[in-house]
Scaffold this active site. Structure first.
Site, PDB file in Angstrom:
ATOM      1  N   HIS A 101       0.857  -1.193   0.000  1.00 36.12           N
ATOM      2  CA  HIS A 101       0.000   0.000   0.000  1.00 36.12           C
ATOM      3  C   HIS A 101       0.883   1.230   0.000  1.00 36.12           C
ATOM      4  O   HIS A 101       2.003   1.210   0.521  1.00 36.12           O
ATOM      5  CB  HIS A 101      -0.953   0.031   1.199  1.00 36.12           C
ATOM      6  CG  HIS A 101      -0.276  -0.183   2.506  1.00 36.12           C
ATOM      7  ND1 HIS A 101       0.090  -1.432   2.957  1.00 36.12           N
ATOM      8  CD2 HIS A 101       0.120   0.692   3.462  1.00 36.12           C
ATOM      9  CE1 HIS A 101       0.672  -1.320   4.132  1.00 36.12           C
ATOM     10  NE2 HIS A 101       0.716  -0.037   4.463  1.00 36.12           N
ATOM     11  N   HIS A 103       0.873   5.190   1.208  1.00 27.77           N
ATOM     12  CA  HIS A 103       0.197   6.243   1.972  1.00 27.77           C
ATOM     13  C   HIS A 103       0.274   7.543   1.185  1.00 27.77           C
ATOM     14  O   HIS A 103       1.346   7.909   0.688  1.00 27.77           O
ATOM     15  CB  HIS A 103       0.913   6.491   3.308  1.00 27.77           C
ATOM     16  CG  HIS A 103       0.949   5.319   4.232  1.00 27.77           C
ATOM     17  ND1 HIS A 103       0.118   5.206   5.318  1.00 27.77           N
ATOM     18  CD2 HIS A 103       1.714   4.201   4.250  1.00 27.77           C
ATOM     19  CE1 HIS A 103       0.382   4.086   5.968  1.00 27.77           C
ATOM     20  NE2 HIS A 103       1.350   3.452   5.346  1.00 27.77           N
TER      21      HIS A 103
HETATM   22  P1  5GP Z   1       1.783   0.414   7.345  1.00 30.28           P
HETATM   23  O1  5GP Z   1       2.296   0.710   8.734  1.00 30.28           O
HETATM   24  O2  5GP Z   1       1.678  -1.073   7.095  1.00 30.28           O
HETATM   25  O3  5GP Z   1       2.541   1.126   6.271  1.00 30.28           O
HETATM   26  O4  5GP Z   1       0.347   1.052   7.290  1.00 30.28           O
HETATM   27  C1  5GP Z   1      -0.826   0.392   7.583  1.00 30.28           C
HETATM   28  C2  5GP Z   1      -1.890   1.452   7.680  1.00 30.28           C
HETATM   29  O5  5GP Z   1      -3.131   0.832   7.492  1.00 30.28           O
HETATM   30  C3  5GP Z   1      -1.939   2.163   9.027  1.00 30.28           C
HETATM   31  O6  5GP Z   1      -1.797   3.559   8.812  1.00 30.28           O
HETATM   32  C4  5GP Z   1      -3.307   1.793   9.591  1.00 30.28           C
HETATM   33  O7  5GP Z   1      -3.915   2.858  10.276  1.00 30.28           O
HETATM   34  C5  5GP Z   1      -4.082   1.401   8.355  1.00 30.28           C
HETATM   35  N1  5GP Z   1      -5.073   0.357   8.543  1.00 30.28           N
HETATM   36  C6  5GP Z   1      -4.873  -0.861   9.114  1.00 30.28           C
HETATM   37  N2  5GP Z   1      -6.007  -1.592   9.104  1.00 30.28           N
HETATM   38  C7  5GP Z   1      -6.951  -0.822   8.489  1.00 30.28           C
HETATM   39  C8  5GP Z   1      -8.328  -1.030   8.183  1.00 30.28           C
HETATM   40  O8  5GP Z   1      -8.908  -2.075   8.470  1.00 30.28           O
HETATM   41  N3  5GP Z   1      -8.985  -0.009   7.564  1.00 30.28           N
HETATM   42  C9  5GP Z   1      -8.352   1.173   7.233  1.00 30.28           C
HETATM   43  N4  5GP Z   1      -9.090   2.099   6.622  1.00 30.28           N
HETATM   44  N5  5GP Z   1      -7.048   1.401   7.516  1.00 30.28           N
HETATM   45  C10 5GP Z   1      -6.361   0.424   8.138  1.00 30.28           C
END
Ligand code: 5GP
Ligand code: ZN
Length: 139
Positions: A101, A103
């Site tokens: 993903h 951001h």
């Molecule tokens: P990472 O730390 O893996 O780069 O980012 C994961 C992101 O996904 C985090 O910012 C977290 O808030 C978001 N996230 C995790 N689970 C969910 C979910 O079920 N729904 C949404 N909308 N965001 C999520």
């Protein structure tokens, strides 16, 4: 291809609802449930790729253009002054959901500091050696 145990596969394919900004054949763009700022979005491919290293080229070559499109909409709709693109790979890099993903984080004038680090001060020689070391392993 989807991974039945992956939450972002379920969200990207509409099995679990999420606030959706944009959707096409390859991606769903949703709002992050734990936003760093107002409008913080996540670009999710509909197929499962654990991280950048697993990503198909056909998908990776579309991601940046989509991020620009989302960022431009944020500037217009939210009046943000800039955006950060953040893309974590591996637990050591802060990745918590192992479905690729990106951001897209709107940044506002006077907003809190984030996505920053304390700059190191390597010598020119150290930088040259390091560049050569990494370059040797390019495939
Ligand atoms: P990472 O730390 O893996 O780069 O980012 C994961 C992101 O996904 C985090 O910012 C977290 O808030 C978001 N996230 C995790 N689970 C969910 C979910 O079920 N729904 C949404 N909308 N965001 C999520
Ligand atoms: Zn997935």
């Amino acid at each position: 291809m989807r991974d039945e145990t992956c939450i972002f596969c379920k969200i990207a394919n509409g099995d679990i609802p999420a606030a959706t900004i944009y959707e096409d054949e390859w991606f769903r763009v949703i709002l992050d449930m734990g936003p760093a700022s107002k409008g913080h979005a996540l670009i999710l491919p509909k197929d499962h790729f654990a991280d950048l290293f697993a990503l198909e080229e056909a998908i990776s070559e579309k991601v940046l253009a989509l991020a620009a499109k989302i960022g431009a909409a944020m500037k217009k709709s939210l009046g943000c002054a800039g955006i950060n693109l953040v893309q974590n790979n591996g637990a050591a890099a802060g990745q918590t959901v192992f479905h690729f993903h990106m951001h897209v984080i709107p940044r506002y004038e006077g907003g809190p500091a984030m996505v920053s680090w304390k700059p190191g001060s390597p010598s020119g020689e150290e930088l040259a050696e390091l560049a050569e070391q990494i370059g040797r392993d390019l495939v």
